[in-house]
Scaffold this motif. Structure first.
Motif, PDB file in Angstrom:
ATOM      1  N   ALA A 105       0.820  -1.213   0.000  1.00  0.00           N
ATOM      2  CA  ALA A 105       0.000   0.000   0.000  1.00  0.00           C
ATOM      3  C   ALA A 105       0.859   1.270   0.000  1.00  0.00           C
ATOM      4  CB  ALA A 105      -0.928   0.011   1.213  1.00  0.00           C
ATOM      5  N   ASP A 106       2.199   1.120  -0.099  1.00  0.00           N
ATOM      6  CA  ASP A 106       3.108   2.274  -0.012  1.00  0.00           C
ATOM      7  C   ASP A 106       2.781   3.101   1.230  1.00  0.00           C
ATOM      8  OD1 ASP A 106       4.271   1.574  -2.484  1.00  0.00           O
ATOM      9  OD2 ASP A 106       2.728   2.668  -3.581  1.00  0.00           O
ATOM     10  N   GLN A 107       2.625   2.411   2.362  1.00  0.00           N
ATOM     11  CA  GLN A 107       2.106   3.058   3.561  1.00  0.00           C
ATOM     12  C   GLN A 107       2.889   2.624   4.802  1.00  0.00           C
ATOM     13  OE1 GLN A 107      -1.997   2.425   5.866  1.00  0.00           O
ATOM     14  NE2 GLN A 107      -2.328   3.401   3.882  1.00  0.00           N
ATOM     15  N   ILE A 108       2.983   3.548   5.758  1.00  0.00           N
ATOM     16  CA  ILE A 108       3.577   3.251   7.056  1.00  0.00           C
ATOM     17  C   ILE A 108       2.638   3.779   8.138  1.00  0.00           C
ATOM     18  CG2 ILE A 108       5.502   3.685   8.636  1.00  0.00           C
ATOM     19  CD1 ILE A 108       7.337   3.968   6.226  1.00  0.00           C
ATOM     20  N   GLN A 109       2.377   2.950   9.148  1.00  0.00           N
ATOM     21  CA  GLN A 109       1.588   3.374  10.298  1.00  0.00           C
ATOM     22  C   GLN A 109       2.467   3.259  11.540  1.00  0.00           C
ATOM     23  OE1 GLN A 109      -2.357   1.763  10.713  1.00  0.00           O
ATOM     24  NE2 GLN A 109      -2.790   1.852   8.511  1.00  0.00           N
ATOM     25  N   ILE A 110       2.475   4.300  12.359  1.00  0.00           N
ATOM     26  CA  ILE A 110       3.301   4.274  13.566  1.00  0.00           C
ATOM     27  C   ILE A 110       2.502   4.774  14.767  1.00  0.00           C
ATOM     28  CG2 ILE A 110       5.404   4.674  12.228  1.00  0.00           C
ATOM     29  CD1 ILE A 110       5.484   7.483  13.435  1.00  0.00           C
ATOM     30  N   VAL A 111       2.906   4.302  15.938  1.00  0.00           N
ATOM     31  CA  VAL A 111       2.350   4.788  17.200  1.00  0.00           C
ATOM     32  C   VAL A 111       3.452   5.569  17.915  1.00  0.00           C
ATOM     33  CG1 VAL A 111       1.330   4.191  19.424  1.00  0.00           C
ATOM     34  CG2 VAL A 111       0.752   2.848  17.383  1.00  0.00           C
ATOM     35  N   PHE A 112       3.179   6.831  18.166  1.00  0.00           N
ATOM     36  CA  PHE A 112       4.098   7.757  18.823  1.00  0.00           C
ATOM     37  C   PHE A 112       3.636   7.955  20.265  1.00  0.00           C
ATOM     38  CE2 PHE A 112       4.750  12.519  19.475  1.00  0.00           C
ATOM     39  CZ  PHE A 112       6.079  12.412  19.856  1.00  0.00           C
ATOM     40  N   SER A 179      -5.710  10.125  18.461  1.00  0.00           N
ATOM     41  CA  SER A 179      -5.092  10.552  19.721  1.00  0.00           C
ATOM     42  C   SER A 179      -5.756   9.820  20.881  1.00  0.00           C
ATOM     43  CB  SER A 179      -5.249  12.062  19.925  1.00  0.00           C
ATOM     44  OG  SER A 179      -4.673  12.782  18.849  1.00  0.00           O
ATOM     45  N   ASP A 180      -4.934   9.444  21.861  1.00  0.00           N
ATOM     46  CA  ASP A 180      -5.492   8.786  23.040  1.00  0.00           C
ATOM     47  C   ASP A 180      -4.516   8.960  24.205  1.00  0.00           C
ATOM     48  OD1 ASP A 180      -7.229   7.357  24.636  1.00  0.00           O
ATOM     49  OD2 ASP A 180      -7.461   5.721  23.212  1.00  0.00           O
ATOM     50  N   GLU A 181      -5.037   8.781  25.417  1.00  0.00           N
ATOM     51  CA  GLU A 181      -4.219   8.844  26.627  1.00  0.00           C
ATOM     52  C   GLU A 181      -4.514   7.620  27.488  1.00  0.00           C
ATOM     53  OE1 GLU A 181      -6.393  11.672  26.073  1.00  0.00           O
ATOM     54  OE2 GLU A 181      -4.819  12.481  24.762  1.00  0.00           O
ATOM     55  N   LYS A 182      -3.469   7.131  28.153  1.00  0.00           N
ATOM     56  CA  LYS A 182      -3.653   6.006  29.071  1.00  0.00           C
ATOM     57  C   LYS A 182      -2.582   6.080  30.149  1.00  0.00           C
ATOM     58  CE  LYS A 182      -4.399   1.011  29.279  1.00  0.00           C
ATOM     59  NZ  LYS A 182      -4.454  -0.249  28.502  1.00  0.00           N
ATOM     60  N   ASN A 183      -3.027   6.077  31.404  1.00  0.00           N
ATOM     61  CA  ASN A 183      -2.118   6.209  32.538  1.00  0.00           C
ATOM     62  C   ASN A 183      -1.273   7.477  32.380  1.00  0.00           C
ATOM     63  OD1 ASN A 183      -3.107   3.728  33.557  1.00  0.00           O
ATOM     64  ND2 ASN A 183      -1.726   2.603  32.211  1.00  0.00           N
ATOM     65  N   MET A 184       0.065   7.347  32.455  1.00  0.00           N
ATOM     66  CA  MET A 184       0.897   8.553  32.332  1.00  0.00           C
ATOM     67  C   MET A 184       1.348   8.812  30.899  1.00  0.00           C
ATOM     68  SD  MET A 184       2.901   5.778  32.995  1.00  0.00           S
ATOM     69  CE  MET A 184       3.140   5.705  34.778  1.00  0.00           C
ATOM     70  N   TYR A 185       0.859   8.011  29.945  1.00  0.00           N
ATOM     71  CA  TYR A 185       1.323   8.113  28.564  1.00  0.00           C
ATOM     72  C   TYR A 185       0.297   8.777  27.649  1.00  0.00           C
ATOM     73  CZ  TYR A 185       5.033   4.865  29.887  1.00  0.00           C
ATOM     74  OH  TYR A 185       6.120   4.271  30.486  1.00  0.00           O
ATOM     75  N   ASN A 186       0.815   9.446  26.641  1.00  0.00           N
ATOM     76  CA  ASN A 186       0.011  10.081  25.603  1.00  0.00           C
ATOM     77  C   ASN A 186       0.395   9.456  24.264  1.00  0.00           C
ATOM     78  OD1 ASN A 186      -1.042  12.458  27.349  1.00  0.00           O
ATOM     79  ND2 ASN A 186       1.172  12.471  27.650  1.00  0.00           N
ATOM     80  N   TYR A 187      -0.604   9.046  23.498  1.00  0.00           N
ATOM     81  CA  TYR A 187      -0.370   8.314  22.258  1.00  0.00           C
ATOM     82  C   TYR A 187      -0.925   9.067  21.054  1.00  0.00           C
ATOM     83  CZ  TYR A 187       0.506   4.252  25.290  1.00  0.00           C
ATOM     84  OH  TYR A 187       1.004   3.396  26.233  1.00  0.00           O
ATOM     85  N   ARG A 188      -0.215   8.930  19.936  1.00  0.00           N
ATOM     86  CA  ARG A 188      -0.700   9.434  18.663  1.00  0.00           C
ATOM     87  C   ARG A 188      -0.431   8.362  17.605  1.00  0.00           C
ATOM     88  NH1 ARG A 188      -2.220  12.193  22.073  1.00  0.00           N
ATOM     89  NH2 ARG A 188      -2.185  14.472  22.287  1.00  0.00           N
ATOM     90  N   LYS A 189      -1.466   8.012  16.849  1.00  0.00           N
ATOM     91  CA  LYS A 189      -1.302   7.037  15.752  1.00  0.00           C
ATOM     92  C   LYS A 189      -1.319   7.823  14.455  1.00  0.00           C
ATOM     93  CE  LYS A 189      -1.404   2.772  13.924  1.00  0.00           C
ATOM     94  NZ  LYS A 189      -2.339   1.734  14.333  1.00  0.00           N
ATOM     95  N   PHE A 190      -0.258   7.643  13.634  1.00  0.00           N
ATOM     96  CA  PHE A 190      -0.129   8.367  12.371  1.00  0.00           C
ATOM     97  C   PHE A 190      -0.099   7.389  11.200  1.00  0.00           C
ATOM     98  CE2 PHE A 190       2.065  11.249  15.412  1.00  0.00           C
ATOM     99  CZ  PHE A 190       1.283  12.380  15.226  1.00  0.00           C
ATOM    100  N   VAL A 191      -0.684   7.814  10.100  1.00  0.00           N
ATOM    101  CA  VAL A 191      -0.646   7.063   8.850  1.00  0.00           C
ATOM    102  C   VAL A 191       0.083   7.914   7.806  1.00  0.00           C
ATOM    103  CG1 VAL A 191      -1.999   6.038   6.982  1.00  0.00           C
ATOM    104  CG2 VAL A 191      -2.791   5.846   9.348  1.00  0.00           C
ATOM    105  N   PHE A 192       1.099   7.331   7.188  1.00  0.00           N
ATOM    106  CA  PHE A 192       1.850   8.004   6.127  1.00  0.00           C
ATOM    107  C   PHE A 192       1.593   7.256   4.824  1.00  0.00           C
ATOM    108  CE2 PHE A 192       3.928   8.942  10.078  1.00  0.00           C
ATOM    109  CZ  PHE A 192       4.322  10.262   9.953  1.00  0.00           C
ATOM    110  N   GLU A 193       1.164   7.993   3.826  1.00  0.00           N
ATOM    111  CA  GLU A 193       0.801   7.377   2.542  1.00  0.00           C
ATOM    112  C   GLU A 193       1.738   7.827   1.433  1.00  0.00           C
ATOM    113  OE1 GLU A 193      -3.812   6.722   2.445  1.00  0.00           O
ATOM    114  OE2 GLU A 193      -3.449   8.819   2.954  1.00  0.00           O
ATOM    115  N   GLY A 194       1.760   7.029   0.371  1.00  0.00           N
ATOM    116  CA  GLY A 194       2.563   7.378  -0.800  1.00  0.00           C
ATOM    117  C   GLY A 194       4.053   7.301  -0.567  1.00  0.00           C
TER     118      GLY A 194
END
Length: 249
Positions: A105-112, A179-194
Motif C-alpha cells: 500500500a506504499d504506507q507506514i503506520q506508527i504509534v508515537f 489521539s489517546d491517553e492512558k495512565n501517564m502516557y500520551n499516544y498518537r497514531k499516524f498514517v503516512f501514505e505514498g
C-alpha cells in the motif's frame, strides 16, 4: 497500659506500616513493568484506509513489516554541543511503540508515545509560561526516508552529500490521525501514505518538532530510526479483526 506495652504496640504499628509501604511499592513496580505501557486499542489496531483496502483486495494479503529497534530517544548532549548542533537533551522524551511498514500500500503506520513528564521538559526547554495540557497537539511528526543514489558505492551510505543520499520528507494524513491517553502516557497514531519503499532505501527516520518551533532545516527536537537496511525485517500477521475490517464493504 504499661510503657513496655505501649512501645510494643507502636513497634507493631510501625512494622505493619513498613510492610504496607513495601507491598505498595512492589505492586507499583509490577504494574509499571507489565501493565502501564499497554497501548490503548484505538492506537494499537491497524487503521483501515481506502488505499489499504484496495491493496488487500488486489493482493489477498498485506505484509506488515517492522524491526526490533530501540526506539526511545536517548540523545544526551552537553550545553556546548546543544548550542553547536541546535539540539536538546531529549533523553527518554519520545518513543515509537509500534511500526507497520506496508509495501503493498506504499504506507507506514506508527504509534508515537510520550510521557506526561515530557510536557514538563517541553515547558522548560521552550520557557513556556505553564506546562501544556496533555490533550493539546504539541508535536509535529514527519518521516524522512534516506535513499541510496549510488548503489554501487556503499562507502557513502552515511554521507550527507545530496548526490549520494537523497532524503525525502513525508507528512501524515491528518484525517487518519488518532489521539489517546492512558495512565501517564500520551499516544498518537499516524498514517503516512505514498511512501516510496524500494530496495535502495537506507533508513527511515521519525522527526519530531515542537509545533511552536518548526524549521525542517534545523535539527529536530527528537529523531528516532524506525527502519534501516542493515537490520533484519520481522513480519506481523494480520489479526482476525484486521481482516474483517479490510473485507468489510
Amino acid at each position: 497500659m504499661s510503657s513496655k506495652s505501649s512501645m510494643r504496640t507502636v513497634g507493631r504499628i510501625v512494622k505493619y506500616l513498613l510492610y504496607a509501604i513495601i507491598f505498595a511499592v512492589m505492586i507499583f513496580l509490577v504494574w509499571r513493568a507489565f501493565f502501564s505501557d499497554i497501548m490503548p486499542k484505538s492506537v494499537e489496531t491497524l487503521i483501515i484506509t481506502d488505499e489499504l483496502k484496495a491493496a488487500y483486495a488486489e493482493n489477498g494479503n498485506l505484509t506488515l513489516k517492522y524491526q526490533n529497534l530501540d526506539m526511545i530517544s536517548r540523545v544526551q548532549l552537553s550545553e556546548k554541543e546543544e548550542k553547536e548542533q541546535d539540539r536538546f537533551n531529549n533523553y527518554g522524551y519520545f518513543a515509537i511503540t509500534k511500526v507497520d511498514i506496508i509495501p503493498e500500500a506504499d504506507q507506514i503506520q506508527i504509534v508515537f508515545r510520550y510521557n506526561n513528564s515530557t510536557l514538563r521538559e517541553l515547558a522548560k526547554d521552550y520557557s513556556l509560561p505553564s506546562v501544556p495540557d496533555r490533550t493539546e497537539e504539541l508535536y509535529d511528526l514527519s518521516l524522512v526516508v534516506a535513499t541510496d543514489l549510488t548503489p554501487d558505492d556503499t562507502s557513502d551510505n552515511l554521507s550527507s552529500d545530496e548526490k549520494s543520499v537523497m532524503s525525502t520528507r513525508y507528512f501524515p494524513t491528518e484525517a487518519y490521525t488518532v489521539s489517546d491517553e492512558k495512565n501517564m502516557y500520551n499516544y498518537r497514531k499516524f498514517v503516512f501514505e505514498g511512501i516510496d519503499l524500494n530496495d535502495l532505501n537506507l533508513a527511515i527516520y521519525a522527526d519530531i518538532y515542537y509545533k511552536g518551533d518548526i524549521n525542517y532545516e534545523r535539527t529536530a527536537y527528537g529523531t528516532l530510526c524506525i527502519w534501516d537496511h542493515l537490520t533484519e525485517d520481522r513480519i506481523r500477521e494480520l489479526t482476525k479483526d484486521d481482516i474483517a475490517a479490510l473485507e468489510r464493504k
